[in-house]
Design a protein around this motif. Structure first.
Motif, PDB file in Angstrom:
ATOM      1  N   PRO A  44       0.831  -1.211   0.000  1.00  0.00           N
ATOM      2  CA  PRO A  44       0.000   0.000   0.000  1.00  0.00           C
ATOM      3  C   PRO A  44       0.865   1.260   0.000  1.00  0.00           C
ATOM      4  O   PRO A  44       1.982   1.247   0.505  1.00  0.00           O
ATOM      5  CB  PRO A  44      -0.789  -0.121   1.310  1.00  0.00           C
ATOM      6  N   PRO A  45       0.360   2.354  -0.561  1.00  0.00           N
ATOM      7  CA  PRO A  45       1.124   3.612  -0.500  1.00  0.00           C
ATOM      8  C   PRO A  45       1.158   4.134   0.933  1.00  0.00           C
ATOM      9  O   PRO A  45       0.413   3.651   1.799  1.00  0.00           O
ATOM     10  CB  PRO A  45       0.314   4.557  -1.393  1.00  0.00           C
ATOM     11  N   ASP A 107      -7.012   4.360   6.235  1.00  0.00           N
ATOM     12  CA  ASP A 107      -6.668   3.283   7.161  1.00  0.00           C
ATOM     13  C   ASP A 107      -6.673   1.914   6.485  1.00  0.00           C
ATOM     14  O   ASP A 107      -6.327   0.917   7.113  1.00  0.00           O
ATOM     15  CB  ASP A 107      -7.664   3.260   8.326  1.00  0.00           C
ATOM     16  N   ARG A 108      -7.127   1.875   5.271  1.00  0.00           N
ATOM     17  CA  ARG A 108      -7.202   0.567   4.596  1.00  0.00           C
ATOM     18  C   ARG A 108      -6.326   0.544   3.354  1.00  0.00           C
ATOM     19  O   ARG A 108      -6.191   1.553   2.659  1.00  0.00           O
ATOM     20  CB  ARG A 108      -8.648   0.250   4.215  1.00  0.00           C
ATOM     21  N   ASP A 109      -5.785  -0.635   3.075  1.00  0.00           N
ATOM     22  CA  ASP A 109      -4.957  -0.805   1.878  1.00  0.00           C
ATOM     23  C   ASP A 109      -5.864  -0.701   0.637  1.00  0.00           C
ATOM     24  O   ASP A 109      -6.783  -1.511   0.481  1.00  0.00           O
ATOM     25  CB  ASP A 109      -4.278  -2.179   1.945  1.00  0.00           C
ATOM     26  N   PRO A 110      -5.631   0.268  -0.233  1.00  0.00           N
ATOM     27  CA  PRO A 110      -6.530   0.411  -1.392  1.00  0.00           C
ATOM     28  C   PRO A 110      -6.246  -0.588  -2.521  1.00  0.00           C
ATOM     29  O   PRO A 110      -6.971  -0.614  -3.500  1.00  0.00           O
ATOM     30  CB  PRO A 110      -6.265   1.840  -1.865  1.00  0.00           C
ATOM     31  N   THR A 111      -5.180  -1.419  -2.355  1.00  0.00           N
ATOM     32  CA  THR A 111      -4.793  -2.287  -3.474  1.00  0.00           C
ATOM     33  C   THR A 111      -5.906  -3.238  -3.922  1.00  0.00           C
ATOM     34  O   THR A 111      -6.173  -3.341  -5.131  1.00  0.00           O
ATOM     35  CB  THR A 111      -3.511  -3.066  -3.123  1.00  0.00           C
ATOM     36  N   PRO A 112      -6.589  -3.948  -3.001  1.00  0.00           N
ATOM     37  CA  PRO A 112      -7.663  -4.842  -3.472  1.00  0.00           C
ATOM     38  C   PRO A 112      -8.762  -4.078  -4.217  1.00  0.00           C
ATOM     39  O   PRO A 112      -9.308  -4.554  -5.192  1.00  0.00           O
ATOM     40  CB  PRO A 112      -8.218  -5.450  -2.173  1.00  0.00           C
ATOM     41  N   TRP A 113      -9.024  -2.868  -3.743  1.00  0.00           N
ATOM     42  CA  TRP A 113     -10.052  -2.040  -4.384  1.00  0.00           C
ATOM     43  C   TRP A 113      -9.614  -1.677  -5.821  1.00  0.00           C
ATOM     44  O   TRP A 113     -10.384  -1.788  -6.772  1.00  0.00           O
ATOM     45  CB  TRP A 113     -10.259  -0.801  -3.518  1.00  0.00           C
ATOM     46  N   VAL A 114      -8.333  -1.275  -5.939  1.00  0.00           N
ATOM     47  CA  VAL A 114      -7.805  -0.926  -7.265  1.00  0.00           C
ATOM     48  C   VAL A 114      -7.865  -2.163  -8.182  1.00  0.00           C
ATOM     49  O   VAL A 114      -8.241  -2.075  -9.351  1.00  0.00           O
ATOM     50  CB  VAL A 114      -6.354  -0.391  -7.154  1.00  0.00           C
ATOM     51  N   THR A 115      -7.520  -3.333  -7.613  1.00  0.00           N
ATOM     52  CA  THR A 115      -7.535  -4.562  -8.428  1.00  0.00           C
ATOM     53  C   THR A 115      -8.959  -4.897  -8.863  1.00  0.00           C
ATOM     54  O   THR A 115      -9.187  -5.317 -10.001  1.00  0.00           O
ATOM     55  CB  THR A 115      -6.930  -5.739  -7.623  1.00  0.00           C
ATOM     56  N   THR A 116      -9.905  -4.698  -7.953  1.00  0.00           N
ATOM     57  CA  THR A 116     -11.305  -4.976  -8.312  1.00  0.00           C
ATOM     58  C   THR A 116     -11.756  -4.071  -9.457  1.00  0.00           C
ATOM     59  O   THR A 116     -12.387  -4.524 -10.420  1.00  0.00           O
ATOM     60  CB  THR A 116     -12.219  -4.747  -7.086  1.00  0.00           C
ATOM     61  N   ILE A 117     -11.399  -2.790  -9.350  1.00  0.00           N
ATOM     62  CA  ILE A 117     -11.782  -1.863 -10.420  1.00  0.00           C
ATOM     63  C   ILE A 117     -11.131  -2.293 -11.735  1.00  0.00           C
ATOM     64  O   ILE A 117     -11.741  -2.269 -12.807  1.00  0.00           O
ATOM     65  CB  ILE A 117     -11.377  -0.415 -10.048  1.00  0.00           C
ATOM     66  N   THR A 118      -9.895  -2.743 -11.631  1.00  0.00           N
ATOM     67  CA  THR A 118      -9.177  -3.193 -12.842  1.00  0.00           C
ATOM     68  C   THR A 118      -9.892  -4.388 -13.471  1.00  0.00           C
ATOM     69  O   THR A 118     -10.109  -4.426 -14.688  1.00  0.00           O
ATOM     70  CB  THR A 118      -7.732  -3.583 -12.467  1.00  0.00           C
ATOM     71  N   LEU A 119     -10.242  -5.350 -12.626  1.00  0.00           N
ATOM     72  CA  LEU A 119     -10.923  -6.541 -13.160  1.00  0.00           C
ATOM     73  C   LEU A 119     -12.261  -6.171 -13.778  1.00  0.00           C
ATOM     74  O   LEU A 119     -12.632  -6.671 -14.843  1.00  0.00           O
ATOM     75  CB  LEU A 119     -11.149  -7.568 -12.044  1.00  0.00           C
ATOM     76  N   ASN A 120     -12.977  -5.283 -13.101  1.00  0.00           N
ATOM     77  CA  ASN A 120     -14.288  -4.887 -13.643  1.00  0.00           C
ATOM     78  C   ASN A 120     -14.147  -4.195 -14.997  1.00  0.00           C
ATOM     79  O   ASN A 120     -14.961  -4.406 -15.896  1.00  0.00           O
ATOM     80  CB  ASN A 120     -15.023  -3.967 -12.669  1.00  0.00           C
ATOM     81  N   ALA A 121     -13.107  -3.366 -15.112  1.00  0.00           N
ATOM     82  CA  ALA A 121     -12.892  -2.671 -16.392  1.00  0.00           C
ATOM     83  C   ALA A 121     -12.611  -3.694 -17.493  1.00  0.00           C
ATOM     84  O   ALA A 121     -13.134  -3.575 -18.607  1.00  0.00           O
ATOM     85  CB  ALA A 121     -11.731  -1.693 -16.265  1.00  0.00           C
ATOM     86  N   CYS A 122     -11.797  -4.700 -17.164  1.00  0.00           N
ATOM     87  CA  CYS A 122     -11.493  -5.730 -18.173  1.00  0.00           C
ATOM     88  C   CYS A 122     -12.743  -6.527 -18.512  1.00  0.00           C
ATOM     89  O   CYS A 122     -13.003  -6.839 -19.672  1.00  0.00           O
ATOM     90  CB  CYS A 122     -10.408  -6.680 -17.663  1.00  0.00           C
TER      91      CYS A 122
END
Lengths: 229, 269
Positions: A44-45, A107-122
């Motif tokens: 996470p950043p 307070d939360r790692d946004p990586t899973p959220w970013v990955t979900t958005i990526t998968l949805n876009a694909c």
């Protein structure tokens, strides 16, 4: 191995301990943890960056972009197999991230959220009529068959060229897999997520993901058989 | 089979897995990257034009659609078949002797089935015998052919119909189902517009005579204005250019028309 060496000297109850240990080991392996060396997983950043993103601070947004761009682009490329489509999907993803930036929870790692958005876009691209038409006409102006600019690990030009050739073949084989199988194998072996994380991302059962992964790997091995020979 | 057995990979699978693991990280075009970063930082990433989504159809629904398609096709066939049995022409009363000539084919009147099969809109029907026959479309119209007469039967579909009297005497009487329709009857020189009435159209060497028993009927030359002729009158249009003549119906013709109307549509005014 240590346990096996000690076995002759251990009391029979140690056999039970060994079995328990093996079961725990197997359960741990069952999460499908990928080789850490192959991981493209992202940490996470910094919290400060996330807080800045919430405030829409330009510097924080720039840092957030730099943190995720390569990973997002790489994942979309591996899933879509085409530079133009990867760029479209990446733009779509960052458009959505931009809209949701103020709701980010530092307070939360946004990586899973970013990955979900990526998968949805694909996925929405896969569902588009244009993509289906491409696949049907198999004229996927696939630069999956053309050389890809990748970060080369080898200083030797000859080795780099061979690696690029291999990349092409593997990417082509990946693109021959059905979308659902490709997603699992790319998330697991390319992105470095374990089965549990994939199950959570795709909202599927752990077992279903493991079976899907086995099937994906078997099919991929079949498609790559000619490459190794 | 325990989980570790299940996850045991073959050599080929291991190679495939490692091949994916060692895939490099593709580089985006720097221009694309820079542009997107600029837009992201300034909050101006443009939304892509939405691609039309094509939802995959599951097999069971595909099967359902196929069944639905088959059912729709069957229903269409049924409807067409039923429509084909809609209003049609048939022989009024069985006549034991003689024949009808339909499009130059002679069909014995004793074979009612064959006659009815050939009686269709647009068929030229001739009666070369000494008895009158009625061609009927139930509740809609009766066409009575006098001996040695010929008529081209009108279509029974739609509200606009056309018929032709090519020789002899032909009487028309309309029924309740005809309401709202219009039948144009042409002869060699005249045109009659039937909107619901009982008339006779008689053609001969002199010209055309139209006798109106019921209703008011517009009559005129083929290419001229139609003028209404009232009940109980007849209009004669001459071939040789003499002026049209309107006079009272002859009693005999009035009786024939009355008999036709009474027989065809009892109770009609």
């Amino acid at each position: 191995m240590v346990i096996e060496a000690c076995q002759p000297y251990c009391a029979p109850w140690m056999v039970l301990v060994r079995k328990l240990f093996e079961r725990l080991l197997s359960a741990w392996m069952d999460t499908g943890t990928a080789d850490p060396a192959s991981r493209n997983a992202i940490d996470p950043p910094d919290r400060a960056v996330l807080e800045g993103v919430r405030r829409e601070d330009p510097d924080a947004l720039g840092a957030f972009f730099e943190h995720y761009f390569d990973s997002v682009y790489a994942l979309t490329y591996r899933l879509l197999g085409n530079r133009a489509k990867a760029e479209d999907a990446t733009q779509d993803i960052f458009c959505k991230l931009q809209r949701a930036a103020t709701k980010l929870d530092p307070d939360r790692d946004p990586t899973p959220w970013v990955t979900t958005i990526t998968l949805n876009a694909c996925r929405s691209l896969w569902r588009s009529a244009a993509h289906r038409m491409d696949v049907r006409s198999s004229s996927l102006e696939s630069d999956s068959g053309a050389p890809i600019d990748v970060i080369s690990q080898s200083p030797n030009p000859e080795e780099a060229r061979e690696a690029a050739e291999r990349e092409k073949l593997v990417q082509t084989a990946l693109m021959d897999l059905p979308d659902s199988l490709r997603t699992v194998v790319v998330l697991h072996d390319y992105q470095g997520l374990n089965h549990k994380e994939i199950a959570s991302l795709l909202e599927m059962g752990h077992d279903a993901i493991r079976k899907r992964y086995s099937r994906a790997l078997a099919e991929l091995a079949d498609k790559l058989r000619g490459v190794w020979e | 089979m325990n989980p570790s057995d299940r996850d045991k990979l073959s050599a080929a699978e291991t190679r495939a897995r490692d091949a994916v693991r060692t895939l490099g990280r593709p580089l985006a075009h720097s221009a694309f990257r820079e542009r997107l970063k600029r837009e992201f930082v300034s909050g101006t990433v443009p939304e892509l034009a939405r691609l039309p989504v094509e939802h995959p159809v599951p097999w069971y629904r595909r099967f359902g659609l196929l069944s639905l398609g088959a059912a729709a096709a069957a229903a269409a066939v049924l409807v067409i078949a039923l429509l084909g049995q809609g209003p049609r022409w048939e022989l009024g009363e069985p006549i034991p002797g003689g024949a009808l000539v339909m499009n130059d084919i002679e069909i014995p009147l004793g074979d009612a089935h064959a006659v009815n099969r050939y009686l269709k809109a647009g068929v030229r029907v001739a009666r070369d015998d000494s008895t009158m026959i009625n061609l009927v479309s139930p509740e809609r119209m009766v066409v009575q052919l006098a001996p040695y007469s010929e008529v081209v039967l009108p279509s029974l579909r739609g509200r606009e119909m056309r018929a032709q009297v090519t020789r002899g005497e032909v009487r028309f009487s309309t029924g309740p189902e005809f309401a709202g329709s219009r039948l144009l009857i042409d002869t060699e020189i005249a045109r009659v517009e039937l909107l619901g009435s009982t008339i006779a159209v008689i053609t001969g060497d002199v010209g055309t005579c139209v006798c109106v028993y019921d209703g008011s009927v517009p009559i005129g030359p083929l290419d001229g204005e139609l003028v209404s002729v009232p009940v109980g009158k007849r209009k004669i249009l001459h071939k040789d250019g003499r002026p049209d003549l309107i006079e009272d119906l002859e009693p005999m013709e009035r009786m024939k028309l009355q008999m036709l109307q009474d027989a065809a549509f009892p109770g009609a005014d």
